[in-house]
Design an enzyme around this catalytic site. Structure first.
Site, PDB file in Angstrom:
ATOM      1  N   ASP A  85      56.509  47.212  48.188  1.00 52.87           N
ATOM      2  CA  ASP A  85      55.092  46.859  48.262  1.00 52.87           C
ATOM      3  C   ASP A  85      54.812  45.657  49.150  1.00 52.87           C
ATOM      4  O   ASP A  85      53.793  45.603  49.830  1.00 52.87           O
ATOM      5  CB  ASP A  85      54.530  46.603  46.859  1.00 52.87           C
ATOM      6  N   ASP A  88      59.289  41.964  48.434  1.00 52.78           N
ATOM      7  CA  ASP A  88      60.372  42.181  47.480  1.00 52.78           C
ATOM      8  C   ASP A  88      61.004  43.553  47.692  1.00 52.78           C
ATOM      9  O   ASP A  88      60.716  44.244  48.663  1.00 52.78           O
ATOM     10  CB  ASP A  88      59.844  42.029  46.052  1.00 52.78           C
ATOM     11  N   TYR A 237      51.618  43.634  38.866  1.00 51.52           N
ATOM     12  CA  TYR A 237      50.475  44.487  39.207  1.00 51.52           C
ATOM     13  C   TYR A 237      49.807  44.999  37.935  1.00 51.52           C
ATOM     14  O   TYR A 237      49.718  46.199  37.693  1.00 51.52           O
ATOM     15  CB  TYR A 237      50.913  45.644  40.122  1.00 51.52           C
ATOM     16  N   GLU A 474      53.151  35.874  52.314  1.00 49.77           N
ATOM     17  CA  GLU A 474      53.721  37.194  52.026  1.00 49.77           C
ATOM     18  C   GLU A 474      52.825  38.308  52.549  1.00 49.77           C
ATOM     19  O   GLU A 474      51.623  38.315  52.287  1.00 49.77           O
ATOM     20  CB  GLU A 474      53.923  37.376  50.515  1.00 49.77           C
TER      21      GLU A 474
END
Length: 491
Positions: A85, A88, A237, A474
């Site tokens: 995603d 990571d 999430y 990120e």
């Protein structure tokens, strides 16, 4: 998290010729002419850097290699493929499915402007739908919704090619429901089915049939996947907005794909009275209303009038000069919603404004936010300002897309980008070995994740190029997925 509150006194946006000094929102900068087609190509290329599974021979970001080849094996199924995603090595299906829906929507609305990049955009969608299809069909009565233990993964800084953390498999079922992740998966498969309808009818039909089944599961077995899966998805999430928005979103996409009155009646039963000023992987109300407004504006169908009103209420909450705005802007003019990865909201909301401006232009429609008249040009000017800011028209003179322009983030929070590739260092880099040598170093990342849009600057337009500052440095698939359609429009 809650949106920051701020001043609502904003200057009226206006467009200016290129290569002039522009005084906007109190900040002086040079507005440059941007190569939107180059940015479009790069933003699509980014997805190749996020691939999980066995990479194809035509892989263009060659510093990546095969990973996650045994994903699903702990559950006795094959769940190889899909995307990591963000920075990571976990496959979270909730944001992945949203990214797939947004990629597909971008192609459906603006694919005609993508030129040769249309095939790369379709390839990015195909990589996701192959995986989501397997997740929906591998085991009867189950929908797989993620691979990889996120708590273990976040304690490591290692390449996806070296993963030695548990590749735990997570699913929802009638006894452990997940209407939110199921509704989003149905939306992704339905939207993608329309993308492939002309080029691969068999594949499109397969996706649509599966989307219907997954949507029925979402409707029949109601509940949030956050409640069913707990720490496997929270706080990473969580479904903070609940699952009603995904039921609306999934049904809206299935109605567009099938035109079956069953979905329209279900949509009506959900209502259209949930006010919002955000659009994201978690909250889909605004997106569903813009999608459903298409029939109200283009076909003059009164069935969709409440959704058109909801879409315009949302837009009035976004525009900086609207009397009902609830949206903060930075001194440099960037939409500012939340401190964590703010550019994800900028790209998602900008896509909705671009799409609605298209519907308005075709139908010759305008509307009012109080005494402010909103035209298609009003929306396009605001969106262009947001996109140009991301590409470098800001006080930092920083492009927040890696590889675009002369000055862009070099130390992004991304494991594969920040660690030497398998080709440069074949020896495995263990779970904790990457932190000291590669995570905390001030050296630039050795691998360029071209096209990655990072979290972006803070509310004062400042950005520290620091990979440890993940809320700003990120990148994420859902940030990029939303910008692609808008870049195609401007290109």
């Amino acid at each position: 998290m809650a949106a920051r509150k701020g001043s609502r006194n904003f200057l009226h946006l206006f467009s200016l010729p290129v290569l002039v000094f522009c005084l906007c929102f109190g900040t002086l900068f040079v507005e440059a002419k941007h190569n939107y087609r180059d940015a479009l190509a790069k933003s699509i290329l980014f997805f190749e850097g996020q691939r999980s599974g066995k990479l194809p021979r035509d892989q263009r970001l060659t510093w990546r290699s095969h990973s996650g080849l045994r994903d699903g094996s702990l559950a006795g199924v094959s769940l190889m493929g899909g995307y990591y995603d963000a920075g990571d090595n976990v496959k979270f299906n909730f944001p992945m499915a949203f990214s797939t829906t947004m990629l597909s929507w971008g192609v459906l609305e603006f694919g005609g402007r993508m030129g040769s990049e249309i095939n790369n955009a379709k390839a990015a969608i195909h990589w996701a739908t192959n995986y989501l299809y397997k997740c929906a069909t591998a085991t009867p009565g189950k929908l797989y919704v993620g691979v990889g233990d996120p708590n273990a993964d976040h304690k490591c800084w290692e390449r996806p090619e070296d993963m030695d953390t548990p590749r735990s498999v997570y699913s929802v079922s009638p006894s452990n429901p997940g209407s939110d992740v199921a509704g989003e998966t149905a939306a992704a498969l339905a939207a993608a089915s329309m993308v492939f309808r002309k080029s691969d009818r068999r594949y499109a039909s397969m996706l649509l049939t599966t989307a219907k089944k997954v949507m029925q599961f979402a409707i029949q077995y109601r509940g949030s996947y956050s409640d069913s899966l707990g720490s496997a998805v929270c706080p990473f999430y969580c479904s903070y907005s609940g699952y009603k928005d995904e039921l609306l979103w999934g049904a809206a996409w299935l109605f567009r794909a099938t035109r079956q009155t069953y979905y329209l009646n279900f949509i009506k039963s959900l209502g259209a009275n949930d006010a919002t000023d955000i659009f994201s992987w978690d909250n889909k109300f605004a997106g569903a209303r813009v999608l459903l407004s298409r029939d109200a504006l283009l076909n003059k169908d009164q069935n969709y009038e409440p959704f058109k009103q909801g879409a315009e209420d949302f837009i009035c909450r976004i525009l900086p000069n609207s009397p009902s705005t609830t949206t903060q802007y930075t001194p440099g003019g960037l939409m500012y919603k939340l401190s964590g990865s703010n550019l994800q909201y900028v790209t998602s909301i900008s896509f909705l404004l671009t799409t609605y401006s298209k519907f308005m232009a075709v139908s010759r429609h305008t509307f009012n936010c109080g005494s402010v008249v909103v035209t298609p040009t009003t929306l396009r000017r605001l969106v262009r300002r947001q996109i140009n800011y991301i590409l470098g028209d800001n006080s930092m003179r920083m492009s927040y897309m890696v590889g675009y322009g002369a000055n862009y983030p070099k130390r992004i929070h991304h494991r594969a980008s920040s660690l030497p590739s398998l080709f440069k260092q074949p020896q495995s880099i263990g779970c904790s070995n990457g932190f000291q040598a590669y995570y905390y170093t001030s050296n630039p990342n050795p691998n360029l994740l071209i096209g990655a849009v990072v979290g972006g600057p803070n509310q004062n337009d400042a950005y520290n190029d620091d990979r440890t500052d993940y809320s700003h440095s990120e990148p994420a698939t859902y940030t990029n997925a939303a910008i692609i359609g808008t870049l195609a429009y401007f290109s």
